[in-house]
Design a protein around this motif. Structure first.
Motif, PDB file in Angstrom:
ATOM      1  N   PHE A   1       0.835  -1.212   0.000  1.00 20.51           N
ATOM      2  CA  PHE A   1       0.000   0.000   0.000  1.00 20.51           C
ATOM      3  C   PHE A   1       0.866   1.256   0.000  1.00 20.51           C
ATOM      4  CE2 PHE A   1      -2.092   3.448   2.276  1.00 20.51           C
ATOM      5  CZ  PHE A   1      -3.289   3.555   1.585  1.00 20.51           C
ATOM      6  N   GLU A   2       1.889   1.268   0.855  1.00 21.05           N
ATOM      7  CA  GLU A   2       2.763   2.435   0.950  1.00 21.05           C
ATOM      8  C   GLU A   2       3.564   2.634  -0.334  1.00 21.05           C
ATOM      9  OE1 GLU A   2       3.774   4.893   3.734  1.00 21.05           O
ATOM     10  OE2 GLU A   2       1.651   4.515   3.456  1.00 21.05           O
TER      11      GLU A   2
ATOM     12  N   ARG B   1       2.688   1.827  -3.352  1.00 22.15           N
ATOM     13  CA  ARG B   1       1.788   2.386  -4.369  1.00 22.15           C
ATOM     14  C   ARG B   1       1.508   3.855  -4.083  1.00 22.15           C
ATOM     15  NH1 ARG B   1      -2.750  -2.425  -5.332  1.00 22.15           N
ATOM     16  NH2 ARG B   1      -1.342  -3.840  -6.477  1.00 22.15           N
ATOM     17  N   ARG B   2       1.308   4.186  -2.818  1.00 23.84           N
ATOM     18  CA  ARG B   2       1.047   5.576  -2.458  1.00 23.84           C
ATOM     19  C   ARG B   2       2.230   6.466  -2.815  1.00 23.84           C
ATOM     20  NH1 ARG B   2       1.832   9.275   1.453  1.00 23.84           N
ATOM     21  NH2 ARG B   2       3.377   7.935   2.463  1.00 23.84           N
ATOM     22  N   ARG B   3       3.445   5.921  -2.631  1.00 25.81           N
ATOM     23  CA  ARG B   3       4.647   6.682  -2.944  1.00 25.81           C
ATOM     24  C   ARG B   3       5.062   6.530  -4.408  1.00 25.81           C
ATOM     25  NH1 ARG B   3       7.834   7.849   1.764  1.00 25.81           N
ATOM     26  NH2 ARG B   3       6.794   7.190   3.672  1.00 25.81           N
ATOM     27  N   ARG B   4       4.309   5.701  -5.157  1.00 27.94           N
ATOM     28  CA  ARG B   4       4.561   5.487  -6.580  1.00 27.94           C
ATOM     29  C   ARG B   4       5.962   4.935  -6.839  1.00 27.94           C
ATOM     30  NH1 ARG B   4       1.647  10.908  -9.197  1.00 27.94           N
ATOM     31  NH2 ARG B   4      -0.446  10.463  -8.333  1.00 27.94           N
TER      32      ARG B   4
ATOM     33  N   ALA C   1       8.667   3.012   3.383  1.00 31.21           N
ATOM     34  CA  ALA C   1       7.408   2.263   3.375  1.00 31.21           C
ATOM     35  C   ALA C   1       7.433   1.127   4.382  1.00 31.21           C
ATOM     36  CB  ALA C   1       7.130   1.700   1.975  1.00 31.21           C
TER      37      ALA C   1
ATOM     38  N   VAL D   1       2.471   6.658  10.633  1.00 26.94           N
ATOM     39  CA  VAL D   1       1.579   7.025   9.522  1.00 26.94           C
ATOM     40  C   VAL D   1       1.329   8.533   9.539  1.00 26.94           C
ATOM     41  CG1 VAL D   1      -0.778   6.822   8.651  1.00 26.94           C
ATOM     42  CG2 VAL D   1       0.492   4.772   9.301  1.00 26.94           C
TER      43      VAL D   1
ATOM     44  N   ARG E   1       4.565  10.296   8.230  1.00 23.91           N
ATOM     45  CA  ARG E   1       5.234   9.788   7.031  1.00 23.91           C
ATOM     46  C   ARG E   1       5.390  10.822   5.920  1.00 23.91           C
ATOM     47  NH1 ARG E   1       0.345   5.808   4.934  1.00 23.91           N
ATOM     48  NH2 ARG E   1      -1.234   7.447   4.682  1.00 23.91           N
ATOM     49  N   ALA E   2       4.575  11.900   5.934  1.00 24.97           N
ATOM     50  CA  ALA E   2       4.665  12.904   4.864  1.00 24.97           C
ATOM     51  C   ALA E   2       5.580  14.070   5.223  1.00 24.97           C
ATOM     52  CB  ALA E   2       3.273  13.430   4.534  1.00 24.97           C
TER      53      ALA E   2
END
Length: 249
Positions: free
Chosen positions: A33-34, A36-39, A119, A181, A184-185
């Motif tokens: 999931f992480e 994919r979120r971070r591409r 991630a 979480v 993380r940004a």
């Protein structure tokens, strides 16, 4: 305690192994999931993830030599025990360090200048939270030291109540997962810094919780696991001290 959860066609499903596998799957799901979120491309995530898994397995076993001495040699070097569903893979502290080293080496082999490993920070925390449930149900290491606290629990073979230390670990990791979480940004927690924070935070917690666990004391009232935590925190401190520019330079 519930060392055996159930049976499938007469084969016992051990709580320790069941929740270990569930924890690994949880960790994998969060990493995917992480990523994919971070591409992050699969060409990076898959080899780094596999290297981290192998490093974690090796680190978990090798660390047993540090914690238990040469008496742990059969447990470390007999490959068949790695897949014994009645026992765990070894030390979680060794697994964390081994997984970090394995993932780091894989990242470098792919030519990554930075670290594509953040991630794994929340994934590691949530995976350990799940896995520790199996430690509790199997009464691993007798759970903890005797206590009269209201939440003390019984264990087979003794006539006193003890700390449910694995549940302390699980509860902390659930909270730590939420904190990671939430953080993380943050710009200053990228490029591997989130994972380093995750490892450092767990090392601080594990150092403290060792005072209610059943591990043998090595020296000065501290267990080998506590010395491992201090070494980890020291290594992180040296890493950041070397990266910080001094005013007189």
């Amino acid at each position: 305690m519930v060392p055996v959860l159930f049976e499938v066609a007469g084969v016992p499903i051990y709580s320790h192994g069941f929740f270990l596998m569930l924890g690994l799957l949880t960790c994998l799901a969060v990493v995917v999931f992480e990523a994919r979120r971070r591409r992050w491309p699969a060409g990076e995530v898959i080899p780094i993830g596999l290297a981290a898994f192998v490093g974690g397995m090796v680190g978990a076993r090798v660390a047993m030599l540090f914690f238990h001495g040469w008496d742990a040699t059969p447990f470390v070097f007999v490959q068949q025990t790695y897949f014994d569903p009645a026992v765990g893979p070894g030390s979680i502290l060794g697994a964390v360090v081994g997984a970090y080293i394995g993932g780091h080496l894989a990242s470098r082999s792919l030519g990554k200048a930075g670290c594509t490993c953040d991630a794994f920070a929340p994934a590691m925390a949530l995976g350990m939270a799940v896995g520790r449930i199996g430690d509790y149900l199997s009464a691993e290491d007798g759970l903890g030291k005797p206590t009269t606290l209201p939440w003390a629990v019984p264990v087979p073979g003794v006539d006193y109540l003890v700390h449910p230390a694995p549940l302390y670990d699980s509860a902390f990791n659930v909270l730590w997962f939420g904190a990671l979480v939430a953080l993380r940004a943050q710009p200053f927690l990228q490029n591997g810094n989130l994972l380093k924070l995750a490892i450092g935070g767990y090392a601080v917690f594990r150092f403290a919780i060792e005072f209610v666990r059943n591990n043998d004391v090595l020296a000065f009232g501290l267990t080998p696991q506590q010395y491992a935590c201090l070494l980890t925190l020291g290594a992180l401190g040296i890493y950041y001290a070397r990266r910080r520019p001094f005013a007189w330079r």
